[in-house]
Motif scaffolding. Structure first.
Motif, short mmCIF file in Angstrom:
data_model
loop_
_atom_site.label_atom_id
_atom_site.label_comp_id
_atom_site.label_asym_id
_atom_site.label_seq_id
_atom_site.Cartn_x
_atom_site.Cartn_y
_atom_site.Cartn_z
N GLU A 26 0.85 -1.18 0.00
CA GLU A 26 0.00 0.00 0.00
C GLU A 26 0.89 1.24 0.00
N ARG A 27 0.29 2.35 -0.36
CA ARG A 27 1.02 3.60 -0.31
C ARG A 27 1.32 3.98 1.13
N ALA A 28 2.46 4.61 1.34
CA ALA A 28 2.81 5.07 2.69
C ALA A 28 1.79 6.11 3.14
N PRO A 29 1.61 6.28 4.48
CA PRO A 29 0.65 7.28 4.97
C PRO A 29 0.98 8.66 4.38
N GLY A 30 -0.02 9.32 3.78
CA GLY A 30 0.17 10.63 3.19
C GLY A 30 1.06 10.59 1.94
N GLY A 31 1.37 9.39 1.45
CA GLY A 31 2.20 9.27 0.25
C GLY A 31 3.67 9.49 0.52
N ASP A 32 4.07 9.68 1.79
CA ASP A 32 5.46 9.95 2.11
C ASP A 32 6.08 8.75 2.82
N PRO A 33 6.89 7.94 2.10
CA PRO A 33 7.44 6.75 2.72
C PRO A 33 8.41 7.06 3.86
N TRP A 34 8.87 8.33 3.95
CA TRP A 34 9.85 8.67 4.99
C TRP A 34 9.20 9.19 6.26
N ALA A 35 7.85 9.41 6.21
CA ALA A 35 7.19 10.00 7.38
C ALA A 35 7.38 9.13 8.62
N GLU A 94 8.05 16.43 4.52
CA GLU A 94 7.85 17.48 5.53
C GLU A 94 8.34 17.06 6.92
N PRO A 95 8.02 15.83 7.39
CA PRO A 95 8.54 15.44 8.71
C PRO A 95 10.06 15.47 8.77
N MET A 96 10.71 15.17 7.68
CA MET A 96 12.19 15.26 7.65
C MET A 96 12.60 16.73 7.75
N ARG A 97 11.97 17.58 6.94
CA ARG A 97 12.32 19.02 6.94
C ARG A 97 12.09 19.64 8.30
N ASP A 98 11.00 19.22 8.98
CA ASP A 98 10.67 19.80 10.28
C ASP A 98 11.76 19.57 11.31
N ARG A 99 12.59 18.55 11.09
CA ARG A 99 13.65 18.23 12.06
C ARG A 99 14.99 18.86 11.70
N MET A 100 15.00 19.64 10.64
CA MET A 100 16.26 20.30 10.21
C MET A 100 16.60 21.43 11.18
N PRO A 101 17.78 21.42 11.82
CA PRO A 101 18.13 22.54 12.70
C PRO A 101 18.29 23.82 11.87
N PRO A 102 17.70 24.94 12.31
CA PRO A 102 17.80 26.16 11.50
C PRO A 102 19.22 26.75 11.54
N ALA A 103 19.60 27.43 10.47
CA ALA A 103 20.89 28.16 10.44
C ALA A 103 20.71 29.33 9.49
N ASP A 104 21.43 30.43 9.75
CA ASP A 104 21.28 31.65 8.93
C ASP A 104 21.69 31.44 7.47
N ASN A 105 22.59 30.49 7.25
CA ASN A 105 23.10 30.28 5.88
C ASN A 105 22.61 28.95 5.31
N LEU A 106 21.39 28.54 5.72
CA LEU A 106 20.82 27.28 5.24
C LEU A 106 19.42 27.52 4.69
N THR A 107 19.24 27.24 3.38
CA THR A 107 17.91 27.36 2.76
C THR A 107 17.37 25.96 2.56
N VAL A 108 16.08 25.76 2.85
CA VAL A 108 15.49 24.44 2.63
C VAL A 108 14.43 24.55 1.54
N ILE A 109 14.57 23.75 0.49
CA ILE A 109 13.57 23.71 -0.58
C ILE A 109 12.72 22.47 -0.37
N GLY A 110 11.41 22.67 -0.22
CA GLY A 110 10.51 21.56 0.09
C GLY A 110 9.97 20.91 -1.16
N SER A 111 10.79 20.22 -1.90
CA SER A 111 10.30 19.50 -3.08
C SER A 111 11.26 18.38 -3.41
#
Ligand SMILES: C[S@@+](CC[C@H](N)C(=O)[O-])C[C@H]1O[C@@H](n2cnc3c(N)ncnc32)[C@H](O)[C@@H]1O
Length: 265
Positions: A26-35, A94-111
């Protein structure tokens, strides 16, 4: 027929990925196998003598920029941001991105990488991402177009030692393998690329927040061959309780490696 020269390594790769995709009931919950894995993945930290960091070391300098393709929770992106001018992390989960520690010189692209439009950087890394990419050629060509100086692709080159995979092989008898680094080498050679190679063998350990989390993740990983009674019994026999209440699985020796090259043009 020459087994190496007369094989289409892109078609061979697609066959490996599609055989693995057929294992999923079956498909992963929400279609995200990494969630389901994001929390435990974030718990893994880069140790100071991480072998891939040592491969990157000669290219690291405070003026350089880097794209981390499929960054997960920033296992590499976060420490690299402290060594570089700018890091762009590309991560569809998204669950992976949510755990990224923020930094002034770090851009996160959600795709996904296929849909991302990052500005090129000096260095591009892609660590343990390609296993599920059925069409690797445009993906690799985009890595190359996005790097001014060096592209690094890390993959395993031996059977995965994560608990769900070991259990899956046990319950199903056998499982089709994922693409390995050697498949990537042959594909890159077919594309006319001459990469450098470094292989590393190390002891693998995986942590889960609790036994219940381990059961849930393994159930999802194993797919239709999952057997609740045998699966639980195996996990209870093979996972060890740590002092903080989490459980760990020592998976034994694992070989991974990196192929890295200077982009053509
Ligand atoms: C095994 S994790 C590796 C994370 C990180 N690179 C590391 O080594 O810690 C694989 C990651 O690749 C991401 N991923 C999978 N397919 C992707 C794609 N097509 N484009 C970008 N990222 C992708 C997943 O969401 C997941 O976070």
């Amino acid at each position: 027929m020459d087994a190496v020269l007369d094989t289409d390594w892109a078609a061979h790769w697609r066959g490996l990925v599609e055989a693995r995709q057929a294992l999923r009931a079956e498909r992963a919950p929400g279609g995200d196998p990494w969630a389901v894995r994001a929390g435990d993945f974030a718990r893994q930290v880069v140790i100071p003598r991480d072998w891939f960091m040592s491969v990157l070391e000669p290219w690291l300098r405070p003026t350089a920029t880097l794209i981390d393709v499929g960054s997960g929770p920033g296992r590499y992106a976060a420490p690299l941001a402290r060594r570089l001018d700018w890091v762009t992390a590309v991560e569809p989960s998204e669950p992976m991105r949510d755990r990224m520690p923020p930094a002034d010189n770090l851009t996160v692209i959600g795709s996904s990488w296929e849909d991302a439009e990052p500005v090129p950087a000096d260095l591009v890394i892609c660590v343990h991402v390609l296993y599920g990419v059925a069409d690797p050629v445009p993906f690799l060509e985009k890595l190359e177009r996005s790097a001014r100086e060096r592209v690094f692709v890390v993959m395993r080159d031996s059977p995965h030692t994560i608990a769900g995979e070991v259990l899956g092989r046990l319950l199903a008898g056998s499982r089709p393998r994922e693409p390995w680094l050697r498949d990537l080498l042959l594909l890159l050679r077919q594309l006319g690329i001459r990469p450098d190679l470094r292989l590393e063998t190390y002891e693998s350990t995986y942590r889960f927040a609790s036994m219940e989390v381990a059961v849930e993740q393994c159930r999802h990983h194993v797919g239709p061959a999952w057997d609740e009674a045998r699966g639980r019994a195996w996990l209870e026999a093979n996972l060890r309780l740590d002092e903080d209440g989490s459980v760990r699985y020592d998976g034994g020796e694992l070989t991974s490696g990196v192929l890295h090259w200077t982009p053509r043009t």
